[in-house]
Design a protein around this motif. Structure first.
Motif, PDB file in Angstrom:
ATOM      1  N   VAL A 181       0.856  -1.192   0.000  1.00  0.00           N
ATOM      2  CA  VAL A 181       0.000   0.000   0.000  1.00  0.00           C
ATOM      3  C   VAL A 181       0.890   1.239   0.000  1.00  0.00           C
ATOM      4  N   SER A 182       0.586   2.174  -0.876  1.00  0.00           N
ATOM      5  CA  SER A 182       1.435   3.366  -0.911  1.00  0.00           C
ATOM      6  C   SER A 182       1.099   4.277   0.270  1.00  0.00           C
ATOM      7  N   THR A 183       2.069   5.083   0.634  1.00  0.00           N
ATOM      8  CA  THR A 183       1.933   5.929   1.821  1.00  0.00           C
ATOM      9  C   THR A 183       0.729   6.847   1.722  1.00  0.00           C
ATOM     10  N   SER A 184       0.447   7.322   0.489  1.00  0.00           N
ATOM     11  CA  SER A 184      -0.633   8.299   0.387  1.00  0.00           C
ATOM     12  C   SER A 184      -1.974   7.687   0.778  1.00  0.00           C
ATOM     13  N   HIS A 185      -2.166   6.401   0.547  1.00  0.00           N
ATOM     14  CA  HIS A 185      -3.413   5.777   0.967  1.00  0.00           C
ATOM     15  C   HIS A 185      -3.579   5.870   2.472  1.00  0.00           C
ATOM     16  N   LEU A 186      -2.498   5.548   3.149  1.00  0.00           N
ATOM     17  CA  LEU A 186      -2.547   5.611   4.609  1.00  0.00           C
ATOM     18  C   LEU A 186      -2.779   7.042   5.073  1.00  0.00           C
ATOM     19  N   LEU A 187      -2.143   7.967   4.389  1.00  0.00           N
ATOM     20  CA  LEU A 187      -2.289   9.364   4.805  1.00  0.00           C
ATOM     21  C   LEU A 187      -3.719   9.829   4.580  1.00  0.00           C
TER      22      LEU A 187
ATOM     23  N   PHE B 146       4.650   6.887   7.872  1.00  0.00           N
ATOM     24  CA  PHE B 146       5.944   7.501   7.577  1.00  0.00           C
ATOM     25  C   PHE B 146       7.093   6.657   8.084  1.00  0.00           C
TER      26      PHE B 146
ATOM     27  N   ARG C  47       7.199   3.515   8.123  1.00  0.00           N
ATOM     28  CA  ARG C  47       7.383   2.474   7.098  1.00  0.00           C
ATOM     29  C   ARG C  47       8.084   3.057   5.886  1.00  0.00           C
ATOM     30  N   GLN C  48       7.631   4.230   5.489  1.00  0.00           N
ATOM     31  CA  GLN C  48       8.206   4.802   4.271  1.00  0.00           C
ATOM     32  C   GLN C  48       9.694   5.099   4.441  1.00  0.00           C
TER      33      GLN C  48
END
Lengths: 653, 432, 165, 100
Positions: free
Chosen positions: D2-8, D49, D51-52
């Motif tokens: 899952v890309s960070t923006s989804h989580l954000l 973040f 994770r990223q």
């Protein structure tokens, strides 16, 4: 010995602490208080003797004897630093002996005198504290520490004058002493500021250490104007502390305190602080002939002026008080002339006989059950013989009868006046000599008037009082005897050269406070002639007093009438100085304070602006308060709005 | 996705469920029989299947049948969603807690490492604490949704009690963290080793932690002497007063599951978990044939002896019906099982097609079986201990309960934590 | 694929449960919905390799904080009937909702473009050992400070809530 | 992955929901729960973040956030109890002593 130097001032402080604790809690018995109070001062005296011994040893090896003990760095501000340090040179050593020695005797005396006072522990706490402050003043290595002692003795003086503070008048006397001293202290403080500023101004690393100053002055680094200003300002402080014109008014009132206090603080030690200070800063004063002259003139004027008031007073302690003022004038005359050793010599001898006189008067008052008016005394000679004899001996000493300590020291001062060094004294020496001589004669007169009225003739106090009269306890008598003996023989420490003496004190002090009066300007013959003439006059004065107050008591009244009453009334009312001060200074100040400062400045400007601010804040907060709904949701909403606004800004950007 | 792996995980889950649930009837029986024994009465001894009563073991079956077929009464004023949710939460949370407890050592088969547990989490102990702390919701929701004062009081008491004792439990567990230097239960058991002197309880801080954990687990399972949430003499039945039939049964079972879980964790932390005393996994694998012969032969001997005892109690004509034959049936059953045990112990290797115990896989499987058996035995003992305490100690008063938790256990726990730190330092310094 | 599916599942569950929290009628329902949200987020954390955080999330939030909430709600016996007397929402509900939605939209709009790929993390990332290591070395002072905060909170809570001291 | 923006975005949505709850709810306990929701939303982004960036620090901050949340909940609920004892309500509208 340097290691134990701090013990000398700290021991009395310890005593003050313990006794203060006792006074607060009542946990100490009278006996314990006695022992503590006297022991700490006694040990301090022993230590002072050891210190002087050490100094003598050093002097024996040549060089200027001096002990310095630095405890810690007290104030450090940039390049300026003040250490908590003590300095003992021969001058301070002599002073130490006086303070601890006479102080010890007076402590012992106090145990008897104050035995029945309920606030016993408090008294000893204060007087120990005073000893501490005085020792700090004497031993302070720098002017700041000296000033601490200076203020400390002032505080203790205030506390002890107002010791019986439930009596309004006594409390008022204490307040007066304090306020008048504040005026002088302000001068002292200004002097310190000017000194510091002057040093900075001339690019010198500012120091207030006495040793450091001595070096700086020795290098002629400070301009004359600054020195003169500093000296005069410091002298203002001295006039306050040492009761000189114009700030002497508090000392007679200070007699409201317990009599031992008068003896210790207001005769032997604290009031001599000014003399000591000038001697200690002699290197500074010698740079300023103007200041020296002012000191000498003020001293001479005070000596004469106070003596004339002493002539007509009836309160036994008031007479002694004016006498003290007068004798202090002598000391200032001496130091003003540059005869520092003579001034200190008189300081020492005066400490002996004046302490003896005050303690004697205390014994009289004790015997009379609190009565201080000599018109109600008389004939006490037989009833209290020890007191009588010691009092008489001290009187002879203060009168300057040949051979006594008073003779030696006064003669030294008068000789110095006669031989005044025109480089330092800008007024003619003979004038000062004449004033001094006149003052000496007046002193002799009023002192013997006091003795005759008190101890001779018939008792005038009434039957009840007559039964009450009794000799004091031993704790009071022994100090009297010791002090009386010292009054007579104390002069031997500095027998003048003219009497084939070796002037030991003079030489001892020559390093610390070198005298500049030229003693040899008048021939030996003339000097001896003047001495003899003065002795004859003194004896004549005694005879006159004897005649006026014992043989024909009517003479004084007639004399008062003959003189037109005006001089008499002037003298009796102390030249109305208190009233003049009252009219010129106190009342105007009062009215200015009340009408202008309070009525206008305080009420309208200060209070007005504060109230106005409050009003503005209130109106503003009334407006802003509408925003405060008390609804949490609303507050949260405003946060959200702000957050969204910021987010929108970020997004748009 | 690795389907074999998924299947293995599923098998692990099922195995775990079977392990726990098979304890339930036995425990219920033990509870009733134990109570009877302590109160000096016979206990359940009537229910039978074709005359076989198994000393009352048939009674739980009858109970379950009864509860399943009773009318499920739902009172009118309850808050339906939570009323229905509560027993499910209670039961499932209790079961899920067990997921990280290892039943045996890791098996290496076919290039895979298969732990005999649902998950060997790195944060295993924290997981236990976390999930156990959710158990309170079942009780609280039951108490609240019932809309009944007694139930609400029960729920309140339960939540306060759980929160209080969770702290002590956490402190006790924290001590074990310190002593073993890991939170993974598998590693903990391995660290304890087969020697009972190396087990968690065999050190001063460990022993203190054990006592604390024991007390706290009584509170966490809401059992006497800390059964104030139900407190039938005070709150009728506490939080489950409005429940009946199978919903009640779920609470009932949840309690026993909790007991098993508590006992399991206790054993894992303090009593060497699955470790067979003095016999390590390596020993079993290396000497598999001998071990198998001793273990299964011994088991067969015991079973035969029990069968003899049963036969000795045969009294023909005592009841006059099928029950008279019961000892014979039991004896035969026992002997059959003994025969099976002998076969398992001695046949492999002799029969073609079945590898002998010298084979590594067989040895591993043998070790697993023995260790699961050992673990079950240890758990059974502590479950019995729970029952024993329940029927011998009176209930605490509520303020006493709270005082015990906060004023005694908590300070002791903190002290013990410090002691454990010192202990660990000291043993690393002087290799104690 | 599995991870993505699970993430969307958890995300949708958490958002729906959060909506329940905000709009629910009954305090207990709200609390339970919040627990569901927290649980779903714990799942999200696990998917992000944050095992320790996920465990602590359940242990602290669901196990302690929310128990406290539910306990207080039960203690005060706040049923739905209490809420019928006064409306559930404040007067600001319209404006608040709009602004919150605007905030969410703005935040999301800022984040949409933020599509950087995650770094490759090593084994044991987010595990107990790594976190403990950091917590007791680099973050030791905040860690101790937190204990002081908790102590203060305990004392404060007792003082505030106690009937008489 | 899952890309960070989804989580954000998930974080943003949850945060906004919590924010809305704080503004619109009257029940103080629910307001507090919404604050917890906001804290959790923030935690999500911290974890994302972490994770990223491949750095564990984000997790540690989450840990601290949780500790503070626990402290806040403890004190806050104590306040609610005190308030209930005085006013017999948990409705924020009735608690407006601070009204200017």
């Amino acid at each position: 010995m340097e290691k134990y130097l701090w013990a000398i001032p700290l021991l009395p402080l310890l005593g003050a602490g313990i006794n203060g604790f006792g006074a607060l809690t009542g946990a100490l018995s009278r006996r314990a208080v006695n022992i503590i109070a006297c022991t700490v001062v006694g040990i301090a005296f022993v230590l002072a003797c050891l210190v002087n011994w050490e100094l003598a040893q050093q002097a024996g090896h040549g060089g200027a004897p001096q002990l310095v003990s630095t405890w810690f760095e007290w104030i450090a501000a940039g390049s300026f630093s003040v250490d908590a340090a003590l300095l003992v040179d021969p001058l301070a050593g002599v002073m130490l002996l006086v303070v601890t020695g006479v102080g010890f005797l007076i402590h012992v005396y106090s145990t008897g005198y104050m035995a029945h006072d309920p606030a016993y522990a408090r008294y000893f706490a204060f007087i120990n504290l005073f000893t501490f402050a005085m020792l700090l003043l004497v031993m302070g290595e720098n002017l700041v520490l000296m000033f601490v002692g200076w203020e400390g003795v002032g505080l203790c003086s205030y506390l002890l004058i107002g010791f019986w503070f439930t009596d309004t008048e006594k409390a008022y006397a204490g307040k007066k002493a304090f306020v008048v001293n504040r005026v002088g202290d302000f001068g002292f403080l200004l002097g310190l500021f000017v000194l510091y500023w002057g040093l900075k101004e001339q690019g010198i690393d500012a120091t207030l250490s006495i040793v450091g100053l001595r070096e700086i002055v020795g290098a002629n680094a400070i301009s004359g104007a600054v020195i003169t200003t500093v000296c005069l300002l410091l002298f203002v402080g001295a006039t306050g502390k040492s009761a000189q014109i114009p700030l002497y008014v508090w000392l007679p009132d200070a007699m409201a305190g317990p009599t031992p206090v008068s003896a210790l603080i207001h005769a032997a030690t604290m009031v001599t602080a000014g003399v000591y200070m000038i001697s200690r800063l002699s290197f500074l004063y010698l740079q300023s002939p103007l200041a020296m002259t002012v000191v000498a003139c003020v001293g001479a004027a005070t000596a004469l002026y106070a003596a004339t008031i002493g002539l007509t007073q009836f309160d036994i302690k008031k007479v002694l008080a004016y006498s003290t003022v007068s004798q202090l004038g002598y000391m200032f005359l001496a130091v003003g002339l540059g005869a520092f050793s003579a001034g200190i010599f008189h300081l020492v001898t005066h400490a002996f006989f004046k302490a003896c006189l005050f303690l004697g008067s205390g014994a009289v008052i004790h015997a009379m059950g609190g009565e201080q008016d000599i018109r109600r005394m008389g004939g006490l000679r037989a009833k209290i013989p020890y007191t009588y004899w010691t009092f008489l001996l001290a009187t002879i000493a203060i009168a300057g009868v040949f051979g006594t300590s008073g003779f030696m020291s006064k003669d030294e001062i008068l000789a110095a006046a006669l031989a005044a060094n025109p480089d330092y004294t800008l007024v003619p020496g003979w004038l000062l000599y004449s004033i001094g001589t006149l003052g000496a004669l007046l002193t002799t007169f009023y002192m013997f008037r006091l003795v005759f009225l008190t101890f001779f003739g018939d008792f005038r106090g009434g039957k009840d009082l007559e039964h009450h009269v009794h000799e004091s306890p031993w704790s009071m008598v022994v100090p009297l005897i010791v002090l009386a003996a010292l009054s007579i023989v104390g002069g031997l420490m500095n027998v003048p050269e003219i009497l084939h003496g070796d002037e030991r004190l003079h030489h001892w002090l020559s390093g610390a406070a070198p005298s500049v009066a030229r003693v040899d300007v008048v021939g030996h013959g003339a000097e001896i002639g003047l001495m003899v003439a003065l002795q004859v006059l003194i004896l004549g004065t005694i005879a006159l007093a004897y005649r006026m107050y014992l043989k024909s008591p009517a003479i004084p009244q007639r004399a008062a009438k003959v003189l037109g009453g005006v001089p008499y009334r002037l003298s009796y009312h102390k030249y109305y100085v208190d009233e003049i001060y009252d009219t010129l200074i106190v009342r105007p100040l009062h009215s200015i304070s009340r009408v202008f400062l309070w009525g206008n400045v305080d009420v309208k400007i200060v209070d007005g602006s504060i109230n106005g601010m409050a009003r503005v804040v209130r109106y503003a907060s009334d407006l802003l308060g509408r925003l405060q709904t008390g609804q949490l949701n609303g507050y949260a909403f405003s946060i959200v709005v702000g957050m969204v606004a910021i987010l929108a800004y970020v997004a748009v950007k | 996705m690795d389907y074999t792996g998924l299947i293995i995980v599923a098998i692990r889950c099922v195995f775990m469920l079977v392990f726990i649930l098979s304890f339930l009837p036995v425990l219920i029986w033990a509870e009733r029989k134990g109570a009877a024994f302590i109160q000096d009465r016979p206990g359940p001894n009537r229910a039978d299947l074709w005359g076989v009563r198994l000393a009352g073991l048939i009674q739980p079956i009858a109970d379950v049948v009864k509860l399943l077929f009773k009318e499920d009464v739902t009172p009118r004023n309850v808050y339906q969603p939570f009323y229905k949710l509560a027993p499910i939460i209670a039961m499932s949370v209790a079961l899920v807690t067990f997921a990280v407890v290892p039943l045996a050592d890791v098996i290496h088969i076919g290039g895979r490492d298969i732990p005999i547990q649902v998950s060997d989490l790195d944060t295993g102990l924290l997981y236990i604490l976390a999930v156990a702390s959710l158990g309170v919701y079942g009780i609280m929701l039951a108490g609240w949704s019932a809309n009944n004062k007694y139930a609400l009081l029960g729920g309140l008491r339960s939540s306060a009690q759980m929160i209080s004792y969770e702290i002590s439990m956490g402190l006790a567990v924290g001590v074990m963290f310190l002593l073993f230097g890991t939170a993974q239960l598998d590693d903990m058991v391995r660290a304890q080793g087969a020697n009972p002197l190396g087990w968690g309880v065999a050190s001063v801080p460990g022993a203190i932690a054990f006592l604390m954990f024991l007390v706290a687990s009584f509170a966490e399972t809401n059992r006497l002497p800390f059964d104030l949430p139900e407190g039938e003499s005070e709150l009728v039945a506490g939080y489950h007063v409005e429940y009946s039939a199978f919903k009640f049964a779920m609470f009932f079972m949840a309690e026993y599951v909790n007991m098993v879980v508590a006992a399991g964790i206790l054993v894992t932390l303090f009593f060497g978990g699955y470790q067979v005393p003095f016999v390590s996994t390596e020993t079993i694998v290396n000497h598999a044939p001998a071990v198998a012969k001793i273990a299964f032969g011994g088991a067969a001997l015991v079973l035969v002896a029990l069968g003899v005892v049963a036969v000795a109690r045969y009294r023909p004509g005592k009841f006059g019906d099928n029950r008279d034959r019961e000892p014979i049936v039991v004896a035969v059953l026992l002997w059959v099982v003994a025969l099976g045990a002998l076969a398992v112990g001695f046949l492999p290797g002799l029969v073609p097609g079945i590898p002998g115990y010298t084979d590594l896989t067989m040895g591993t499987i043998l070790a697993t079986v023995l260790q699961v058996g050992t673990f079950a035995g240890k758990v059974a003992f502590f479950a019995w201990f729970f029952i024993w305490v329940r029927w011998t100690l009176p209930r605490f008063r509520y303020d006493q309960l709270m005082r015990l938790g906060w004023s005694y256990l908590l300070p002791i726990g903190i002290f013990n934590l410090v002691l454990a730190g010192v202990w660990v330092l000291a043993s690393s310094r002087w290799s104690l | 694929m599995f991870e993505q599916t699970m993430f969307y599942l958890f995300a949708i569950v958490s958002v729906i449960a959060a909506l329940f929290v905000v709009a629910g009628k009954n305090p207990i329902s709200c609390a339970i919905a919040l627990i569901v949200t927290l649980g779903a987020l714990a799942g999200v954390f696990v998917l992000q390799e944050a095992h320790f955080v996920a465990t602590i999330q359940v242990l602290v939030y669901a196990g302690a904080i929310m128990v406290l909430f539910v306990f207080v709600i039960m203690l005060l016996n706040l049923g739905p009937e209490d809420l019928e007397k006064t409306p559930r929402f404040s007067r600001l509900k319209g404006a608040g909702g709009i602004f919150a939605a605007a905030g969410a939209a703005l935040l999301a709009w800022n984040f949409v473009s933020y599509a950087a790929r995650a770094a490759r993390v090593g084994p044991g990332f987010g595990g107990l050992a790594q976190i403990s290591q950091k917590l007791f070395t680099e973050y030791i002072i905040p860690f101790e400070a937190i204990s002081a905060v908790l102590m203060a909170a305990v004392v404060g809570a007792v003082v505030i809530a106690k009937r008489e001291l | 992955m899952v890309s960070t923006s989804h989580l954000l975005i998930l974080s943003a949505v949850l945060f906004a929901l919590g924010m809305a709850g704080v503004v619109i709810r009257r029940n103080v306990i629910i307001v507090m729960m919404c604050i917890e929701l906001m804290l959790n939303a923030v935690n999500v982004s911290f974890v994302a973040f972490a994770r990223q960036l491949g750095s564990i620090d984000g997790h540690i901050i989450v840990f601290f956030v949780m500790a503070v949340a626990a402290a806040e909940a403890g004190v806050g609920l104590a306040l609610v109890i005190a308030m209930f004892r005085h006013k017999s309500t948990v409705n924020l509208d009735h608690v407006n002593l601070m009204k200017g």
